[in-house]
Design an enzyme around this catalytic site. Sequence first.
Site, mmCIF file in Angstrom:
data_model
loop_
_atom_site.group_PDB
_atom_site.id
_atom_site.type_symbol
_atom_site.label_atom_id
_atom_site.label_comp_id
_atom_site.label_asym_id
_atom_site.label_seq_id
_atom_site.Cartn_x
_atom_site.Cartn_y
_atom_site.Cartn_z
ATOM 1 N N ALA A 13 41.121 40.026 39.283
ATOM 2 C CA ALA A 13 41.356 38.733 38.646
ATOM 3 C C ALA A 13 40.091 38.099 38.088
ATOM 4 C CB ALA A 13 42.016 37.790 39.638
ATOM 5 N N SER A 15 37.126 40.508 37.299
ATOM 6 C CA SER A 15 36.393 41.574 36.613
ATOM 7 C C SER A 15 37.209 42.857 36.637
ATOM 8 C CB SER A 15 35.027 41.813 37.269
ATOM 9 O OG SER A 15 35.181 42.312 38.578
ATOM 10 N N ARG A 17 36.877 47.409 35.815
ATOM 11 C CA ARG A 17 35.965 48.543 35.686
ATOM 12 C C ARG A 17 36.763 49.797 35.415
ATOM 13 N NH1 ARG A 17 34.390 50.287 41.573
ATOM 14 N NH2 ARG A 17 36.333 49.862 42.622
ATOM 15 N N GLY A 81 48.686 41.400 41.185
ATOM 16 C CA GLY A 81 50.138 41.346 41.112
ATOM 17 C C GLY A 81 50.679 40.168 40.316
ATOM 18 N N HIS A 240 50.004 47.956 41.883
ATOM 19 C CA HIS A 240 49.432 46.808 42.577
ATOM 20 C C HIS A 240 48.165 47.256 43.287
ATOM 21 C CE1 HIS A 240 49.707 43.427 45.766
ATOM 22 N NE2 HIS A 240 49.031 43.031 44.708
ATOM 23 N N ASP A 241 47.059 46.550 43.064
ATOM 24 C CA ASP A 241 45.774 47.010 43.596
ATOM 25 C C ASP A 241 45.779 47.126 45.117
ATOM 26 O OD1 ASP A 241 45.794 44.237 44.000
ATOM 27 O OD2 ASP A 241 44.066 43.860 42.709
ATOM 28 N N THR A 242 46.497 46.232 45.809
ATOM 29 C CA THR A 242 46.546 46.336 47.267
ATOM 30 C C THR A 242 47.303 47.583 47.705
ATOM 31 O OG1 THR A 242 46.490 43.920 47.414
ATOM 32 C CG2 THR A 242 47.089 45.119 49.410
ATOM 33 N N ASN A 300 49.460 37.294 54.052
ATOM 34 C CA ASN A 300 48.259 36.844 53.351
ATOM 35 C C ASN A 300 47.522 35.825 54.203
ATOM 36 O OD1 ASN A 300 48.005 37.782 50.348
ATOM 37 N ND2 ASN A 300 50.187 37.462 50.688
ATOM 38 N N GLU A 308 32.682 32.116 50.407
ATOM 39 C CA GLU A 308 32.223 32.166 49.025
ATOM 40 C C GLU A 308 32.081 30.766 48.439
ATOM 41 O OE1 GLU A 308 35.277 34.539 47.357
ATOM 42 O OE2 GLU A 308 34.577 36.411 48.271
#
Length: 495
Positions: A13, A15, A17, A81, A240-242, A300, A308
């Site tokens: 969300a 960056s 690559r 997602g 989905h990246d997860t 979650n 951060e």
Amino acid sequence: MKGRTYFAVDLGATSGRTIIASINEGKIEQEELTRFPNDIIELNGHFYWDILRLYNEIIRGLRLAAERGLDIASIGIDTWGVDFSCFGSDGHLLGNPISYRDPQTTGMIDAYFREVMPAEKVYGKTGIQFMYFNSLFQFFAMRKAENSVLNAADKILFTPDALSYMLTGRAVCEYTIASTSQLLNPQTANLDEELLQSLSLCRGQFGEMVPSGTVIGTLTEEVQHMTGLGPVPVVAVAGHDTASAVAAIPAEDEHFAYLSSGTWSLMGIESPKAIINAKSFERNFTNEGGIEGTTRFLKNICGMWLYERCRKEWPEEVRQMGHQQLQASAMEAEAFRSFINPDDAVFANPKSMLTAIKDYCRNTNQPIPETPAEICRCIFDSLAMRYRQVFSWLCEFADFDIHTLHIIGGGSMNVYLDQFTANACGVRVKAGPQECTAIGNIMLQAKAAGDVSDIWAMRSIIGRSVEPRIFEPQDTAQWSAAYERYLAVTGNQNQ
């Protein structure tokens, strides 16, 4: 690189690559080819993704691979997602997709439950936790606003499927990314007709449902010309990246839980079926699609977002400290001095995270953390306690004993929090790999090519390719006593 070379596109969300990789002598070799920002665009009161920019970055990466003379065996794309793009009947993109961070969904969850379908029925159909940005509520908001793009849409494709469509011309609906939408019914393994009808949508707009590891098609002649490549296959990996990250967990057997640790923490188990009951509804667990018919039963948790955000507010001399130095200073602060509930709404997006943490401690009659070390210690202690709470619930839901907790993602590099998590949960922790999403993407391409047979063969290769750090539980009696105080302070018993 020797052997087949796989080309992975990993879009987050903030960056993205491109990575090239191959499997040699039973181990993965990978190299980052390009990296680029993924910026949200604000226009006319809405927030959009620049999907054409992302498409162009994919083309740029493929062109670089061709210039290096790499023989690309296949291409796979994973992304965040819930978000989607709309295409017209002529195949043209109708507009940049709205971002899940857009305020259009404010109040839409309650409005949908009030006007259309009660929460219990929606959860019973989907098993997905209620989050304001779920696709269900995005579509509902767009219908209420009479959104012109949605009204004209012939095809509606989730982000990795949209990009694959732009590369191949074939529209599919990959299972894991579809499961994030709160439109998929895990019992039927398809989008739920009643939910679609409630949004004036039809199943045919979303493309054919396909499992992870399906070859979608090959690059169009246009893309071949732009990149200098031939008809390279594009694979629907775990979109989905997860899901890709969980596929890359180097587990030795099924007796494990996982913690995907980053800005968000996602703690869960891999289940052969969805777990949908009154208790999972009460505790707001979600059932998302995994590979090979599995379900990612997870919750979650607000993760390193707390740290951060605080780091951005500290003075320059503190921000210049490396993560390891700053986190090490927290170990000198008093343990269990103050706790917060990481998932309290006050920490979702406050103007000042430092103020929000101090106010929470003040309002719960605890010592107020002042220094960066004290605030870091408060965050890490509280996260570990929250992990213990969710881990205990997972042990209740699982129909198997959990022997190991795998921590993956960027947060796995925080050795202090890794040890705290082992202490709090009373379970062996294996930390790593950090680059799990890209590895999962690559391994699903390898499966599509026939280089690996199934998820356990994938995990065996990953296990030989990485060396997780092991953390055994320490001082468990002390942590158990502190956990009781955490529960008393946060009042966080059921959610």
